[in-house]
Write an enzyme that holds these catalytic residues in place. Sequence first.
Site, PDB file in Angstrom:
ATOM      1  N   HIS A  52      13.182 -82.526 -31.486  1.00 49.24           N
ATOM      2  CA  HIS A  52      13.840 -81.862 -30.343  1.00 49.24           C
ATOM      3  C   HIS A  52      15.290 -81.510 -30.708  1.00 49.24           C
ATOM      4  O   HIS A  52      16.241 -82.032 -30.130  1.00 49.24           O
ATOM      5  CB  HIS A  52      13.800 -82.835 -29.166  1.00 49.24           C
ATOM      6  CG  HIS A  52      14.107 -82.258 -27.833  1.00 49.24           C
ATOM      7  ND1 HIS A  52      15.221 -81.478 -27.593  1.00 49.24           N
ATOM      8  CD2 HIS A  52      13.468 -82.367 -26.645  1.00 49.24           C
ATOM      9  CE1 HIS A  52      15.234 -81.145 -26.315  1.00 49.24           C
ATOM     10  NE2 HIS A  52      14.185 -81.665 -25.721  1.00 49.24           N
ATOM     11  N   GLU A 108      12.813 -76.410 -31.258  1.00 57.06           N
ATOM     12  CA  GLU A 108      12.139 -77.670 -31.581  1.00 57.06           C
ATOM     13  C   GLU A 108      10.840 -77.409 -32.344  1.00 57.06           C
ATOM     14  O   GLU A 108       9.894 -76.844 -31.793  1.00 57.06           O
ATOM     15  CB  GLU A 108      11.835 -78.426 -30.281  1.00 57.06           C
ATOM     16  CG  GLU A 108      13.041 -78.501 -29.347  1.00 57.06           C
ATOM     17  CD  GLU A 108      12.662 -78.943 -27.932  1.00 57.06           C
ATOM     18  OE1 GLU A 108      11.679 -79.685 -27.767  1.00 57.06           O
ATOM     19  OE2 GLU A 108      13.363 -78.532 -26.984  1.00 57.06           O
TER      20      GLU A 108
HETATM   21  O1  LIG Z   1      15.575 -84.344 -20.294  1.00 58.40           O
HETATM   22  P1  LIG Z   1      14.620 -84.505 -21.443  1.00 58.40           P
HETATM   23  O2  LIG Z   1      13.470 -85.408 -21.115  1.00 58.40           O
HETATM   24  O3  LIG Z   1      15.328 -84.918 -22.686  1.00 58.40           O
HETATM   25  O4  LIG Z   1      13.977 -83.089 -21.727  1.00 58.40           O
HETATM   26  C1  LIG Z   1      14.786 -81.994 -21.933  1.00 58.40           C
HETATM   27  C2  LIG Z   1      13.952 -80.732 -22.091  1.00 58.40           C
HETATM   28  O5  LIG Z   1      13.212 -80.845 -23.284  1.00 58.40           O
HETATM   29  C3  LIG Z   1      12.519 -79.653 -23.639  1.00 58.40           C
HETATM   30  O6  LIG Z   1      11.846 -79.858 -24.843  1.00 58.40           O
HETATM   31  C4  LIG Z   1      11.527 -79.321 -22.577  1.00 58.40           C
HETATM   32  O7  LIG Z   1      10.863 -78.120 -22.904  1.00 58.40           O
HETATM   33  C5  LIG Z   1      12.233 -79.190 -21.244  1.00 58.40           C
HETATM   34  O8  LIG Z   1      11.270 -78.945 -20.228  1.00 58.40           O
HETATM   35  C6  LIG Z   1      13.004 -80.464 -20.936  1.00 58.40           C
HETATM   36  O9  LIG Z   1      13.730 -80.274 -19.738  1.00 58.40           O
END
Ligand SMILES: O=P(O)(O)OC[C@H]1O[C@@H](O)[C@H](O)[C@@H](O)[C@@H]1O
Length: 457
Positions: free
Chosen positions: A264, A368
């Site tokens: 991510h 990602e």
């Molecule tokens: O707040 P988190 O759980 O770290 O996620 C952040 C974002 O991560 C992204 O990968 C998702 O596609 C989004 O939908 C999400 O809001």
Amino acid sequence: MSKVNSAYTTAINFSVFLMFTAYAAYEAHGKPPKAFTCTDKMRRRNAKSEQGVSGNSPKERSPSPSPISIHHLRCAAAMSSSSAGGAAEEGAAATAAAPQQAGPVVTCKGVNGLEKVVLQEVRGSSAEVYLYGGHVTSWKDEHGEELLFVSNKAIFKPPKAIRGGIPICFPQFSNFGNLEPHGFARNRTWSVEDDAPPFPVPTSNRAYVDLILKPSEEDLKIWPHSFEFRLRVALGPGGDLMLTSRIRNTNADGKPFSFTFAYHTYFSISDISEVRVEGLETLDYLDNLQERNRYTEQGDAIVFESELDRIYLGTPSKIAIIDHEKKRTFVVRKGGLPDAVVWNPWDKKAKAMPDFGDDEYKRMVCVEAAAIEKPITLKPGEEWTGKLELSAVPSSYYSGQLDPDRFKCPGGFNQLALGGLVEVYPAIQASRQHSTSTYIRVVNIVLHADWKYDGHV
Ligand SMILES: O=P(O)(O)OC[C@H]1O[C@@H](O)[C@H](O)[C@@H](O)[C@@H]1O
């Protein structure tokens, strides 16, 4: 041979000679690839230096503080700045305090006393990995410029995942399953593995660390599958950041398991309105903002004018993030990861996130590398490998050049705008890991010749 060709060949030959000389010097520089405590490693390095292994004559060696004091200086700086608030500042302070001679792999305390591993490459690039989450929180180029985004409001405290850097989403991406969003790997504490089983293709990089995550009793209650997740984080000689994940099914009950996965990555950018993502044109995507309905990308490139949250499917192994204002392009290379998520929360979602500044959405974009649409299934004893390699290059290199084959000269090299300084060097890690790969750098234009990935399932 024409004059131009002959000048070209001479320049290449001379540069190859220079680069091999530099490579030999690099080879002689230092050794231990394992993660040491600062104290252990520096003792070893100093011992080597006493034996003249570093190549410096005793006269050339400048007096330096004892390894122990270097270690404490560095960690103390990192912790004091973190108490002043701000993960990004913490990273900056750590590097500011880090002496040039700190060595390739150092463990020390980061924010809130969480253990982190600092990787430093001889030319000056660096990376930091927290054991909490197996989470890369910093990647800096050779000038010390931070390339990853970490929120100033990031919370470095379990069970909250760190906002920014490179969270690992496993065994579930987002809510594709019954677990907490993005799975639990990003909020578990990983261990350093000193003697990881050999990687299929050995790396020659010295600045790397091997981490491992195994499920606890509690994890097995929510996801009843035994696994070993090995993560190698490495810095290449040119400052590229490489992450390799190996996930093995160690179930003793004979049962397979399936998972989804993502690196991510939060990239640091000048301004979201100055950025475009290339390489995903014409592909299908699932729109997370439209009940995951499937659409086809129509634009030439992805630009950002509002919230965007999409899972691109069947993506190529290279994606480019072009930052016009910075004149910098991030190149994402991936293996074993067919999908790519592109995310920017924009203003409203930004305000709704407690660990994210209201305006910070302008300075970040997530691209990602992922395996989501088709979950990975492993039988007991099977292992999956997912690779990510990030590089930051001047934008003059990238725009419109996602397919390097289009630019190849008959000699096999990419076409170069001749003139100026020509520099050719073997990509040390690539030549050992993959095939012989040559990188060519002309002034600020960098082109890759014959790059290829391996290690797919
Ligand atoms: O707040 P988190 O759980 O770290 O996620 C952040 C974002 O991560 C992204 O990968 C998702 O596609 C989004 O939908 C999400 O809001």
